[in-house]
Design a protein around this motif. Structure first.
Motif, PDB file in Angstrom:
ATOM      1  N   TYR A 160      48.724  31.087  33.509  1.00 44.84           N
ATOM      2  CA  TYR A 160      49.678  31.813  32.656  1.00 44.84           C
ATOM      3  C   TYR A 160      50.973  32.115  33.421  1.00 44.84           C
ATOM      4  O   TYR A 160      52.063  32.026  32.863  1.00 44.84           O
ATOM      5  CB  TYR A 160      49.090  33.135  32.146  1.00 44.84           C
ATOM      6  CG  TYR A 160      47.766  33.032  31.431  1.00 44.84           C
ATOM      7  CD1 TYR A 160      47.447  31.921  30.657  1.00 44.84           C
ATOM      8  CD2 TYR A 160      46.836  34.064  31.522  1.00 44.84           C
ATOM      9  CE1 TYR A 160      46.234  31.847  30.005  1.00 44.84           C
ATOM     10  CE2 TYR A 160      45.618  33.992  30.867  1.00 44.84           C
ATOM     11  CZ  TYR A 160      45.324  32.882  30.110  1.00 44.84           C
ATOM     12  OH  TYR A 160      44.118  32.811  29.460  1.00 44.84           O
ATOM     13  N   TYR A 216      47.171  39.051  23.634  1.00 41.27           N
ATOM     14  CA  TYR A 216      45.810  39.226  23.088  1.00 41.27           C
ATOM     15  C   TYR A 216      44.937  40.118  23.946  1.00 41.27           C
ATOM     16  O   TYR A 216      43.955  40.679  23.460  1.00 41.27           O
ATOM     17  CB  TYR A 216      45.122  37.877  22.821  1.00 41.27           C
ATOM     18  CG  TYR A 216      45.008  36.982  24.015  1.00 41.27           C
ATOM     19  CD1 TYR A 216      45.976  36.028  24.280  1.00 41.27           C
ATOM     20  CD2 TYR A 216      43.937  37.096  24.898  1.00 41.27           C
ATOM     21  CE1 TYR A 216      45.880  35.202  25.375  1.00 41.27           C
ATOM     22  CE2 TYR A 216      43.846  36.270  26.004  1.00 41.27           C
ATOM     23  CZ  TYR A 216      44.818  35.330  26.240  1.00 41.27           C
ATOM     24  OH  TYR A 216      44.726  34.525  27.342  1.00 41.27           O
ATOM     25  N   TYR A 217      45.289  40.271  25.238  1.00 41.15           N
ATOM     26  CA  TYR A 217      44.491  41.154  26.085  1.00 41.15           C
ATOM     27  C   TYR A 217      44.659  42.620  25.688  1.00 41.15           C
ATOM     28  O   TYR A 217      43.752  43.419  25.886  1.00 41.15           O
ATOM     29  CB  TYR A 217      44.816  40.944  27.564  1.00 41.15           C
ATOM     30  CG  TYR A 217      44.255  39.648  28.081  1.00 41.15           C
ATOM     31  CD1 TYR A 217      42.873  39.442  28.124  1.00 41.15           C
ATOM     32  CD2 TYR A 217      45.086  38.614  28.490  1.00 41.15           C
ATOM     33  CE1 TYR A 217      42.346  38.246  28.578  1.00 41.15           C
ATOM     34  CE2 TYR A 217      44.562  37.408  28.938  1.00 41.15           C
ATOM     35  CZ  TYR A 217      43.194  37.238  28.984  1.00 41.15           C
ATOM     36  OH  TYR A 217      42.669  36.045  29.417  1.00 41.15           O
TER      37      TYR A 217
HETATM   38 FE    FE Z   1      43.217  34.352  28.601  1.00 37.48          FE
END
Ligand code: FE
Length: 337
Positions: A160, A216-217
């Motif tokens: 990421y 999304y975390y």
């Molecule tokens: Fe992930």
């Protein structure tokens, strides 16, 4: 004659078999996916067989199995991995009118070797008790003196971060991206450790005040079964950086789907790709991991809407693959652990 007839019957059986299934190698492990595959089975009569494992393991398996791989489709997160799979010759181009018209140009490979299924933003989160959103602006601003020793972000070995820096190289050039990475290291609250979720936990623990994480975390924390994780999620404010006029927008990434080179059930595979990109599946598929749908006709979930809309960096995502090795090299040069 009998033998010939037998062989013909055998070929027919294998043809029928081939036309009634589709094999998916997926890194996803959500009940919603299972539900969607079942919907697809009921709608088409095509059986969906899924192998679930980590992205790198699936890629190794595809490489090892070669043309004999049973896989038709590969589903994984981060465009860096999709690009890598393509470079390794594991994928093939798909010609689908529906996918071409539905998936925005920046969210697919330029030669249609992969297509986005869901979208996530890599945002700045902040401790609502300590930081006002008006103090935040851009990724670049995180390198200024006011954030000295207050920034949390994970290791550079993480895809990421590699994609974030690759996007910066693509739009701002190598020099500026390197300066940013170097100055980020100076402003880090600690030597990078842990996951995106761990960065937010460290914000609440007071180790730092802001963190760079995938959206999304935050959703995962808020929906956790663990009370302390929900508490961490509730303390986080979500800030979309680089939104000003003339600024490039917030960095986004995708999870995506690709047709494998080995595919023997190509028609079924493309049918499933189209099914997962259609409005009905999109909201369910994206919501399973608190992500944004890629189909422009589908609204994100209530939680994601509560964070507001944002301008996304529309650099074609395949460029994140192109610049991945430059990003890795740059991280090493500036000693980003
Ligand atoms: Fe992930």
């Amino acid at each position: 004659m009998v033998k010939k007839g037998f062989l013909f019957a055998l070929a027919l059986v294998s043809m029928l078999n081939a036309s009634s299934e589709v094999n998916v190698y997926s890194h996803r492990h959500y009940d919603a996916d299972k539900q969607l595959f079942k919907m697809f089975e009921e709608q088409t009569g095509v059986k969906v067989k899924v192998v679930k494992a980590k992205a790198n393991e699936l890629m190794k398996r595809l490489e090892k199995e070669g043309v004999n791989s049973p896989a038709d489709l590969f589903i994984t997160a981060d465009v860096g991995r999709l690009y890598l799979a393509q470079q390794k010759g594991l994928l093939q181009s798909v010609n689908s009118k529906y996918l071409n018209e539905t998936i925005p140009a920046n969210l697919k490979d330029k030669d249609n070797n992969w297509f986005a299924l869901t979208k996530r933003a890599r945002v700045i989160v902040y401790n609502k008790d300590k930081v006002k959103p008006s103090e935040l602006s851009t990724y670049e601003d995180l390198t200024t003196a006011k954030w000295n020793k207050r920034v949390l972000i994970r290791k550079s070995s993480n895809i990421y971060n590699q994609s974030l820096l690759a996007a910066m190289i693509a739009s701002e050039g190598q020099e500026k991206a390197k300066t940013w990475a170097k100055d980020m290291v100076n402003n880090m609250a600690r030597t990078p450790a842990g996951s995106d979720r761990d960065q937010m936990k460290a914000v609440v623990a007071g180790i730092g005040d802001v963190a760079v994480v995938n959206t999304y975390y935050v959703g995962k924390l808020l929906n956790s079964k663990k009370k302390n994780e929900v508490m961490v999620g509730e303390k986080m404010g979500v800030f979309f950086p680089n939104q000003g006029a003339g600024e490039r927008g917030t960095h986004i990434n995708i999870s995506g789907i690709a047709l494998t080179k080995s595919s023997k059930n190509t028609d079924n595979a493309i049918k499933l790709m189209e099914f997962l990109s259609a409005p009905k599946a999109q909201s369910i598929f994206a919501e399973a991991n608190y992500e944004y749908p890629v189909n422009p006709n589908v609204e994100p979930s209530k939680l994601l809407q509560s964070w507001g809309t944002f301008k996304e960096d529309t650099t074609p995502l395949y460029k994140l693959g192109v610049y991945n090795s430059d990003a890795v090299k740059t991280f090493n040069e500036v000693n980003w652990k």
